[in-house]
Design an enzyme around this catalytic site. Sequence first.
Site, mmCIF file in Angstrom:
data_model
loop_
_atom_site.group_PDB
_atom_site.id
_atom_site.type_symbol
_atom_site.label_atom_id
_atom_site.label_comp_id
_atom_site.label_asym_id
_atom_site.label_seq_id
_atom_site.Cartn_x
_atom_site.Cartn_y
_atom_site.Cartn_z
ATOM 1 N N HIS A 28 0.833 -1.203 0.000
ATOM 2 C CA HIS A 28 0.000 0.000 0.000
ATOM 3 C C HIS A 28 0.868 1.253 0.000
ATOM 4 O O HIS A 28 0.628 2.203 -0.761
ATOM 5 C CB HIS A 28 -0.921 0.003 1.227
ATOM 6 C CG HIS A 28 -1.738 1.256 1.342
ATOM 7 N ND1 HIS A 28 -1.304 2.354 2.060
ATOM 8 C CD2 HIS A 28 -2.929 1.604 0.799
ATOM 9 C CE1 HIS A 28 -2.196 3.316 1.954
ATOM 10 N NE2 HIS A 28 -3.196 2.877 1.210
ATOM 11 N N GLY A 79 39.634 2.450 -23.754
ATOM 12 C CA GLY A 79 39.633 2.746 -22.329
ATOM 13 C C GLY A 79 40.613 3.879 -22.091
ATOM 14 O O GLY A 79 41.817 3.647 -21.962
ATOM 15 N N ASP A 103 43.287 3.900 -18.836
ATOM 16 C CA ASP A 103 44.493 3.070 -18.908
ATOM 17 C C ASP A 103 45.380 3.465 -20.084
ATOM 18 O O ASP A 103 46.611 3.421 -19.976
ATOM 19 C CB ASP A 103 44.115 1.592 -19.005
ATOM 20 C CG ASP A 103 43.909 0.957 -17.634
ATOM 21 O OD1 ASP A 103 44.640 1.332 -16.705
ATOM 22 O OD2 ASP A 103 43.016 0.111 -17.488
ATOM 23 N N CYS A 131 34.659 4.209 -24.123
ATOM 24 C CA CYS A 131 33.813 4.066 -22.938
ATOM 25 C C CYS A 131 34.454 4.727 -21.719
ATOM 26 O O CYS A 131 34.029 4.490 -20.590
ATOM 27 C CB CYS A 131 33.526 2.597 -22.648
ATOM 28 S SG CYS A 131 35.018 1.594 -22.417
#
Length: 784
Positions: free
Chosen positions: A411, A691, A694, A741
């Site tokens: 509820h 990446g 790195d 990314c």
Amino acid sequence: MSKYIKWFEDIRNKDIAIVGGKNASIGEMFSALKQDGINVPDGFAITAEAYFEFLEFNHLKEKILTLLKHKTSLSQTGKKIRALILKGKIPPHIAEEILAAYHELGKYYKQENVDVAIRSSATAEDLPYASFAGQLESFLNIRNDKNVMEKCLECYSSLFTDRAIIYREEKNFDSAKIGLSIGVQKMVRSDLAGSGVMFTLDTESGFRNVINISAGFGLGENIVQGTINPDEYIVFKPLLDDEKFKPIIEKKLGRKVKKLIYKKNSTKNILTTKKEKGSFVLNEQEILTLAKWGKIIEDHYQKPMDIEWAKDGKSNKLFIVQARPETVESQKKTNILHAFVLKEKGKVLTKGVAIGQAITKGKAQIIKNVKDIEKFQSGNILVTQVTSPDWVPIMKKAKGIITDHGGRTSHAAIVSRELNLPAIVGTIEGTLKIKDGQMITLSCAEGSEGFIYEGLLNYDETEIDILSLKKPKTQIMINLASPDEAFRWCNLPCQGVGLARMEFIITNIIKIHPMALVHLNQVKNLKTRRLIKLLTKGYLDKKEYFIDLLSQGIAKIAASQYPSPVIVRMSDFKTNEYANLIGGKDFEFTEENPMIGFRGASRYYSKRYKEGFELECKAIKRAREVIGLKNIIIMIPFCRTLEEADKVLEVLKEFGLKKDKELKVYCMAEIPSNVILAKEFADRFDGFSIGSNDLTQLTLGVDRDSEELSKLFDERNPAVLKMIAELIEQAHEKNCKVGICGQAPSDYVEFAEFLVNHNIDSISLNPDSVIKVISHICRFEKTE
């Protein structure tokens, strides 16, 4: 044909004015969906005409309207009206027809004094813009003539509870024109099995491609009222019709501390057994059957639905007992995106199930008893054990709601969504951990788990109209780690997931080192071994625990963007991070510099981890081939050499993941060797994802974790940019896709412009950066 009794087989959805929304819907399903194999218990409706004649027979209409018109005290007015109704008598000719129908139902089921559910069904109920959400009464396990007639009167009187009167006034419903029909339906013996609620969309994000099912043992009132934390299952709708797949993308075990069962002419709660607490209410086939029925019902009504189901413990058959339109998420504008981001973190007081996606802060006010609701101060955050319809008047005054008990279909959850209030339910100990008058921050913006923080924390809120955005030529994707946050971003204008981080699922959901599950006997610490056994309870094969949870987590992320590609990076923990997993210290060694140590691809074919990698592969294989999410692409991180690439592809093949037209395998481009030998790597992989963190670290020789060298770490350095430009050029010569990314496009406008100018295929961003970066990219593309 009687004007007071209508059997379900004679009722259609168009009969709302005669039998109310609830009964019209039951009749529609009973008549129209039998051919689809959907079971609906038989019964009949006592029409609204009977209610109006009851008022006339007892001379109540004018008395009620006068009391409502001149009310000074809501509670006193409601009490007087209910007393008038309960003293009234149902006209003999109507009572005779009701009992005749009740006896006929008993004959059909070969049962004297047949057990029935008696439910109120208002003629204004279940309209697309209104949800009575338990405003009117229902009664379960009612038997014999006397009890049936008594409960009919109680249904009539429930139209004038305080909460029902307030609700009608707020919705501008005329009490004189609203009728009450009563549904009398054969009970399903779910007291001997289980029951629950099903929504044909995600109730927090509005994501339309899933079915959400909640389940508890016993009769369903405990779930509806929110007094238990139920099991929760999520099924991916687009794959339901394909018999090759089992598209269950989440199964969460609820605590289910009690269950509602039969007692003479009524019901009672008893505690569940230890076995029941640790067991799922439904098996996979039952979950899929219910989900298919939910999809059929939604398709029939052409709108998202809120459905109640029950399983009969005698026949083991499933039944649908109610269905109504979902009235909150389905009514929202999907083009308007509200984003909340917590700017700081504080001490977590408690946590529970997040309802909504907002953040609020203010003074906590603890109220445990409904008798004390008048003490509630407007603008405070309500903290209580559980809510019922009687609590609605103060819920409307609250900034947020916190309950000890309840799940997504309780509820408190339903009303909070309708009121557009952030709520956290099922905290178990909220009323104990939070102090009355304490300043707190309530955050529902961190996934399916909601957090209550000590103090007033800062947060940002933004509103964006997605329709106002232009679509860039460059493919925009998002980075995701948490399966629980995946649906939250379903309306973002992006085309897939460029980086799905497996590590989050392993750390936060699985928590155990995979090798500790493969070789539990090698875990030296007895306490750790006991903890592993506790977490994996219910799994005879401990490896299955890892595969099951990882496959579901990955599938949930993949479902959020289906059929667009979802690139899942295989695990990329460093040795020190692996060691921090439960049981990890027995399988890892200490490295001087884990950042460039035993990580990524080098682990996958090593004897030290190959068996752990096998579990990762089995999870991917299950997500693709059993659940059916074929949009999943594999990505290999930190692949140093061509020889290593060949070894990893061979291991993938060994574990049933052969790279072919169906299954694409990408490589992270984060090491200078990936760029220098880009064409050779492109011969082995289907695509690259840069990446940038790195790649910057290894190109510049800068430890990205070093505070001393932080000023030297910059993705915009000419050497790094030259690396990226060369990779894109070399890969494109081989018709190999390149995306990115990393964080840099989100942080630096000029970096995003550089990528667009060099024709990168896709840019994957953190979700909260998508809108900003899209605007920039459209501007760059326009000026090309």
